[in-house]
Motif scaffolding. Structure first.
Motif, mmCIF file in Angstrom:
data_model
loop_
_atom_site.group_PDB
_atom_site.id
_atom_site.type_symbol
_atom_site.label_atom_id
_atom_site.label_comp_id
_atom_site.label_asym_id
_atom_site.label_seq_id
_atom_site.Cartn_x
_atom_site.Cartn_y
_atom_site.Cartn_z
ATOM 1 N N ILE A 299 0.844 -1.207 0.000
ATOM 2 C CA ILE A 299 0.000 0.000 0.000
ATOM 3 C C ILE A 299 0.875 1.251 0.000
ATOM 4 O O ILE A 299 0.603 2.225 -0.725
ATOM 5 C CB ILE A 299 -0.941 -0.018 1.218
ATOM 6 C CG1 ILE A 299 -1.967 -1.147 1.063
ATOM 7 C CG2 ILE A 299 -1.641 1.320 1.384
ATOM 8 C CD1 ILE A 299 -2.858 -1.345 2.266
ATOM 9 N N GLU A 300 1.953 1.224 0.821
ATOM 10 C CA GLU A 300 2.857 2.379 0.841
ATOM 11 C C GLU A 300 3.516 2.586 -0.518
ATOM 12 O O GLU A 300 3.632 3.713 -1.014
ATOM 13 C CB GLU A 300 3.920 2.171 1.921
ATOM 14 C CG GLU A 300 3.365 2.210 3.345
ATOM 15 C CD GLU A 300 4.425 1.901 4.387
ATOM 16 O OE1 GLU A 300 5.562 1.531 3.963
ATOM 17 O OE2 GLU A 300 4.135 2.021 5.593
ATOM 18 N N LYS A 301 3.936 1.467 -1.136
ATOM 19 C CA LYS A 301 4.535 1.593 -2.465
ATOM 20 C C LYS A 301 3.524 2.089 -3.490
ATOM 21 O O LYS A 301 3.865 2.854 -4.392
ATOM 22 C CB LYS A 301 5.110 0.249 -2.901
ATOM 23 C CG LYS A 301 6.346 -0.168 -2.119
ATOM 24 C CD LYS A 301 6.893 -1.491 -2.623
ATOM 25 C CE LYS A 301 8.156 -1.883 -1.852
ATOM 26 N NZ LYS A 301 8.703 -3.181 -2.316
ATOM 27 N N LEU A 302 2.254 1.639 -3.313
ATOM 28 C CA LEU A 302 1.216 2.105 -4.223
ATOM 29 C C LEU A 302 1.007 3.606 -4.077
ATOM 30 O O LEU A 302 0.833 4.324 -5.080
ATOM 31 C CB LEU A 302 -0.086 1.352 -3.929
ATOM 32 C CG LEU A 302 -1.281 1.675 -4.831
ATOM 33 C CD1 LEU A 302 -0.946 1.355 -6.279
ATOM 34 C CD2 LEU A 302 -2.513 0.922 -4.382
ATOM 35 N N GLN A 303 1.031 4.080 -2.815
ATOM 36 C CA GLN A 303 0.913 5.518 -2.609
ATOM 37 C C GLN A 303 2.096 6.259 -3.228
ATOM 38 O O GLN A 303 1.931 7.318 -3.850
ATOM 39 C CB GLN A 303 0.823 5.822 -1.107
ATOM 40 C CG GLN A 303 -0.477 5.318 -0.471
ATOM 41 C CD GLN A 303 -0.500 5.505 1.032
ATOM 42 O OE1 GLN A 303 0.532 5.830 1.646
ATOM 43 N NE2 GLN A 303 -1.665 5.303 1.636
ATOM 44 N N GLU A 304 3.308 5.686 -3.036
ATOM 45 C CA GLU A 304 4.477 6.308 -3.669
ATOM 46 C C GLU A 304 4.334 6.315 -5.188
ATOM 47 O O GLU A 304 4.660 7.312 -5.853
ATOM 48 C CB GLU A 304 5.739 5.547 -3.267
ATOM 49 C CG GLU A 304 6.096 5.672 -1.795
ATOM 50 C CD GLU A 304 7.317 4.843 -1.431
ATOM 51 O OE1 GLU A 304 7.872 4.188 -2.347
ATOM 52 O OE2 GLU A 304 7.717 4.845 -0.251
ATOM 53 N N ASN A 305 3.803 5.204 -5.721
ATOM 54 C CA ASN A 305 3.605 5.157 -7.171
ATOM 55 C C ASN A 305 2.584 6.183 -7.632
ATOM 56 O O ASN A 305 2.727 6.788 -8.703
ATOM 57 C CB ASN A 305 3.149 3.758 -7.593
ATOM 58 C CG ASN A 305 4.261 2.735 -7.484
ATOM 59 O OD1 ASN A 305 5.436 3.072 -7.564
ATOM 60 N ND2 ASN A 305 3.894 1.473 -7.309
ATOM 61 N N ASN A 306 1.544 6.393 -6.797
ATOM 62 C CA ASN A 306 0.555 7.411 -7.151
ATOM 63 C C ASN A 306 1.174 8.795 -7.178
ATOM 64 O O ASN A 306 0.895 9.606 -8.072
ATOM 65 C CB ASN A 306 -0.611 7.370 -6.164
ATOM 66 C CG ASN A 306 -1.462 6.120 -6.325
ATOM 67 O OD1 ASN A 306 -1.495 5.535 -7.410
ATOM 68 N ND2 ASN A 306 -2.139 5.707 -5.266
ATOM 69 N N GLU A 307 2.028 9.050 -6.155
ATOM 70 C CA GLU A 307 2.709 10.348 -6.135
ATOM 71 C C GLU A 307 3.617 10.498 -7.350
ATOM 72 O O GLU A 307 3.661 11.561 -7.998
ATOM 73 C CB GLU A 307 3.527 10.491 -4.841
ATOM 74 C CG GLU A 307 2.684 10.615 -3.584
ATOM 75 C CD GLU A 307 1.840 11.877 -3.594
ATOM 76 O OE1 GLU A 307 2.295 12.889 -4.162
ATOM 77 O OE2 GLU A 307 0.729 11.842 -3.035
ATOM 78 N N LEU A 308 4.339 9.412 -7.655
ATOM 79 C CA LEU A 308 5.213 9.472 -8.832
ATOM 80 C C LEU A 308 4.400 9.634 -10.110
ATOM 81 O O LEU A 308 4.815 10.340 -11.041
ATOM 82 C CB LEU A 308 6.053 8.191 -8.911
ATOM 83 C CG LEU A 308 7.142 8.031 -7.842
ATOM 84 C CD1 LEU A 308 7.785 6.658 -7.957
ATOM 85 C CD2 LEU A 308 8.211 9.120 -7.995
ATOM 86 N N GLN B 116 3.464 13.174 -10.340
ATOM 87 C CA GLN B 116 4.632 13.944 -10.759
ATOM 88 C C GLN B 116 4.930 13.713 -12.239
ATOM 89 O O GLN B 116 5.223 14.660 -12.986
ATOM 90 C CB GLN B 116 5.834 13.543 -9.898
ATOM 91 C CG GLN B 116 7.096 14.358 -10.188
ATOM 92 C CD GLN B 116 8.243 13.948 -9.282
ATOM 93 O OE1 GLN B 116 8.050 13.135 -8.385
ATOM 94 N NE2 GLN B 116 9.402 14.513 -9.510
ATOM 95 N N ASN B 117 4.808 12.468 -12.650
ATOM 96 C CA ASN B 117 5.028 12.172 -14.072
ATOM 97 C C ASN B 117 3.985 12.837 -14.954
ATOM 98 O O ASN B 117 4.289 13.274 -16.073
ATOM 99 C CB ASN B 117 4.997 10.663 -14.297
ATOM 100 C CG ASN B 117 6.200 9.957 -13.694
ATOM 101 O OD1 ASN B 117 7.255 10.565 -13.532
ATOM 102 N ND2 ASN B 117 6.033 8.689 -13.360
ATOM 103 N N LEU B 118 2.737 12.933 -14.411
ATOM 104 C CA LEU B 118 1.681 13.587 -15.179
ATOM 105 C C LEU B 118 1.996 15.061 -15.376
ATOM 106 O O LEU B 118 1.808 15.612 -16.476
ATOM 107 C CB LEU B 118 0.340 13.406 -14.453
ATOM 108 C CG LEU B 118 -0.879 14.019 -15.137
ATOM 109 C CD1 LEU B 118 -1.077 13.409 -16.517
ATOM 110 C CD2 LEU B 118 -2.129 13.837 -14.279
#
Length: 730
Positions: free
Chosen positions: A412-421, A424-426
């Motif tokens: 879940i934490e990695k998923l949140q990090e991926n969402n943030e990334l 940022q990528n968007l």
């Protein structure tokens, strides 16, 4: 008189039991009195042996609670009788009492000569005997009387020839076990068995729930193979403990009991092997020595089941549990030393399990050897065993659940990090899109400018291509014209030659007419020669006229319309025109040519001038190829060009006219075969060819006439072009 009467009755009692085995019962314990002594036994069968007055003093005295193998001649003869007489004390005779039976044979029980109950199927035919499960208990009410304290019991037993007796050496607890209990306490054993059944189902439910749970964990995260091994562990433990309630509550006959015992015996080692594999996966440990010891022990246990020296399910379970526990403790201790997560939790579970197992098995040993048990209550022993069995699986399951939860939290934490990334990528992507939009505008302007330049270049290229095509056409026309001139030159030479000869003959004729006397024979000869010359002049003049007429028709008919055409004549005409055209350009050129024409070839509707152009191009190339090879001065080489026609029937594809142009020149290399029909591709030196001849010919045949144009060539041996034209165009 009353005393005398009592004496007579007592005398009758004594005469009935004289010489018989008597089991005195002064009191009945709470758990019942097991009748082990003073039983008489005889192998064989006789109805009289059920008679209470039968004298069995010559029979052997045995203990029926022994294993079947210890009862004399039972397994060989298959049938026999136990007899005993119960003597109740006056106090006991006043109570209601029940005889509880458990056995591993089939039996018929007679009380005072009367059949009280049949348990299983007793028969003199061994194949019809059906023994019962020894965990089943059967109650028989005993007659009671203060005035008649004796109860004679005759038991007819039969041994079932079960293959498990011979091939699977399970140690039976007893052949026949009779227990006298107070009727008010007769349900105690049934209640204890029912409790064991409930606890068995409870264990089965726990293990199968754990199986489903950890299989679900593994399906979600397949990299955690510990969940797979642990689910297999609980599955086999569930199967093993499923045999307990089935044996106690469902299986009636002895065969079912043996089958359940067999499954339970092999299920425990398999379960413990998977448990150790799960521990190895949890701690990332290599396979240890004890693991292979357990494997060997499990194999020996299974093999021993088919021998008279079977360890039985209890001792097999004990051995595998001890070895498994030792290995798990070793691996867990190493994990504790390395401070691995979960090691402390599993070690606590192992410690509690080990203590409970020791208490449970020591209590069993004390009971077996007649010592006072450590756990007086049967319920306490069951609970002790439940804790011992469930501690390790539950501790491992708890660790795996915690590990699963931790992994899920990390995901879940990695998923949140991926969402943030991703956000940022968007943002970066939007910035890139803006930059790309600006760059696209610049590129569009540059593309328009380049497009204009390319269009101009394309127009120039088209003009150049048209010039090259015109040049190719003019070259073909020049070659055709040269061939025609050479064809006309031949008859004109004959006309000129015969005209000169005719003039000489006319002059000679005039001179002969002036002479006297006239030589009529000579005059006739000169006139005949002159006539013959005029005929030849007329013949060759007509030949030249036909050539000119054909060219005029060729010029007038050049409309691009389809006409019925004789392909044989067309091919022959262009074969000669091509050869003579090349001869006109190069006097050193010389080659053989021949036509192989199918005389039955029907006329075909084509554009003759276009097909003629194709043939002229192919023939010019063929004569060029053989001429180039001739220049190499190859010994015994004779240049040859062949034109052939054929009428071909091709199944569903219809009827075709086929024209082949073949030469024995140098052939075409494999590397350039795929390029041969491309525009502007040529194998001739610069200035000698435009590379449009074969390309235009291909389009004329395939697009203009819906035909096929195929090339077959072998380097160093020659080339053959095959033109196929369909008749369906007519």
């Amino acid at each position: 008189m009353k005393k005398f009467g009592l004496f007579i009755v007592l005398l009758l009692y004594v005469s009935q039991v004289w010489g018989q085995s008597i089991i005195g019962i002064d009191s009945i314990p709470l758990k019942g009195l097991v009748l082990e002594k003073n039983w008489r036994w005889s192998a064989g069968d006789s109805p009289e042996w059920a008679n209470p007055e039968f004298d069995d003093s010559a029979w052997k005295e045995v203990n029926p609670t022994q294993d079947l193998a210890n009862i004399p001649n039972l397994t060989t003869k298959g049938i026999g009788w136990f007899r005993a007489t119960l003597e109740f004390s006056p106090l006991v005779a006043q109570q209601l009492s029940t005889l509880q039976i458990s056995q591993s044979v089939a039996s018929e029980i007679y009380i005072n000569g009367l059949l009280a109950r049949k348990i299983g199927v007793v028969s003199t035919n061994p194949e019809q005997v059906k023994a019962v499960n020894l965990f089943n208990h059967y109650n028989i009410g005993l007659p009671y009387s203060v005035s008649y304290p004796y109860v004679q019991i005759s038991i007819r037993v039969a041994y079932e020839q079960n293959p498990f007796y011979n091939r699977v050496g399970f140690n039976q607890s007893h052949c026949f076990k009779a227990t006298v209990v107070a009727t008010e306490h007769a349900s105690t054993i049934s209640r204890a068995i029912r409790q064991q059944t409930y606890y068995g189902w409870f264990q089965v439910g726990v293990f199968f729930i754990l199986t489903f749970l950890h299989l679900s964990f593994f399906s979600l995260y397949r990299t955690q193979r510990a969940n797979l091994y642990f689910s297999l562990t609980t599955l086999w433990l569930g199967i093993a403990f499923l045999c307990i309630p089935l044996t106690l509550d469902y299986f009636e006959n002895l065969t079912e009991y043996f089958l359940a015992e067999f499954v339970q015996t092999i299920a425990f080692p398999i379960a413990y092997l998977f448990l150790i594999r799960a521990i190895y996966e949890i701690y990332h440990q290599p396979t240890g020595v004890l693991y292979w010891m357990i494997v060997v022990f499990g194999i020996l246990v299974v093999i021993s089941l088919f021998t008279p020296y079977s360890l039985g399910s209890v001792w097999a379970e004990l051995g595998t549990e001890l070895l498994m526990t030792a290995e798990v403790i070793r691996v867990t201790a190493l994990a504790l030393r390395r401070h691995l997560p979960g090691a402390r939790l599993i070690m606590i579970g192992m410690g509690v399990s080990l203590v409970m197992f020791l208490v449970f098995y020591v209590d069993i040993l004390l009971k077996n050897y007649g010592f006072s048990p450590m756990i007086e209550s049967g319920l306490g022993g069951v609970i002790t065993y439940q804790i011992a069995v469930l501690c390790v699986p539950l501790s491992i399951s708890l660790y795996l659940a915690i590990s699963f939860s931790k992994t899920n939290k990390e995901l879940i934490e990695k998923l949140q990090e991926n969402n943030e990334l991703s956000k940022q990528n968007l943002r970066q992507e939007q910035e890139k899109q803006q930059l790309l939009a600006a760059q696209n505008e610049t590129l569009e302007w540059q593309v328009k400018e380049r497009t204009a330049q390319l269009e101009q270049s394309l127009e120039e290229l088209k003009a150049t291509q048209n010039q090259l095509i015109q040049k190719e056409k003019m070259a073909s026309l020049g070659e055709l014209t040269a061939g025609i001139a050479h064809e006309i030159q031949n008859p004109l030479n004959f006309v000129n030659n015969f005209s000169e000869v005719s003039m000489e003959l006319a002059q000679e004729l005039a001179e002969e007419l002036d002479r006297e006397p006239l030589d009529k024979e000579l005059l006739k000869e000169l006139a005949g020669d002159l006539t013959q010359n005029q005929q030849k002049i007329n013949h060759h003049g007509k030949r030249a006229s036909s050539i000119v007429k054909g060219m005029l028709e060729h010029s007038r008919n050049n409309t691009g319309e389809m006409q019925l055409t004789d392909l044989n004549a067309l091919a022959d005409e262009y074969l000669r025109l091509s050869y003579h055209g090349l001869r006109a350009k190069d006097k050193t050129f010389n080659a053989e040519f021949k036509g192989e024409f199918d005389e039955k070839l029907p006329k075909l509707k084509v554009m003759p001038q276009e097909i003629g152009r194709v043939l002229l191009n192919l023939l010019n190339n063929a004569f060029y190829a053989v001429h180039e090879k001739e220049r190499l001065k190859i010994p015994h080489y004779q240049p040859l060009v062949t034109v052939s026609t054929r009428h071909r029937q091709d199944g569903k594809q219809g009827t075709w006219a086929e024209i082949r142009v073949k030469d024995n020149g140098m052939g075409i290399p494999d590397a350039i075969k795929t390029k041969i029909f491309q525009p502007f591709f040529t194998t001739k030196p610069t200035g000698e060819g435009t590379g449009l001849g074969l390309s235009l010919s291909y389009d004329i045949v395939t697009k203009g006439h819906n035909g096929t144009f195929v090339m077959e060539s072998k380097e160093g041996e020659g080339t053959e072009f095959i033109i196929s034209l369909p008749y369906h165009l007519i």
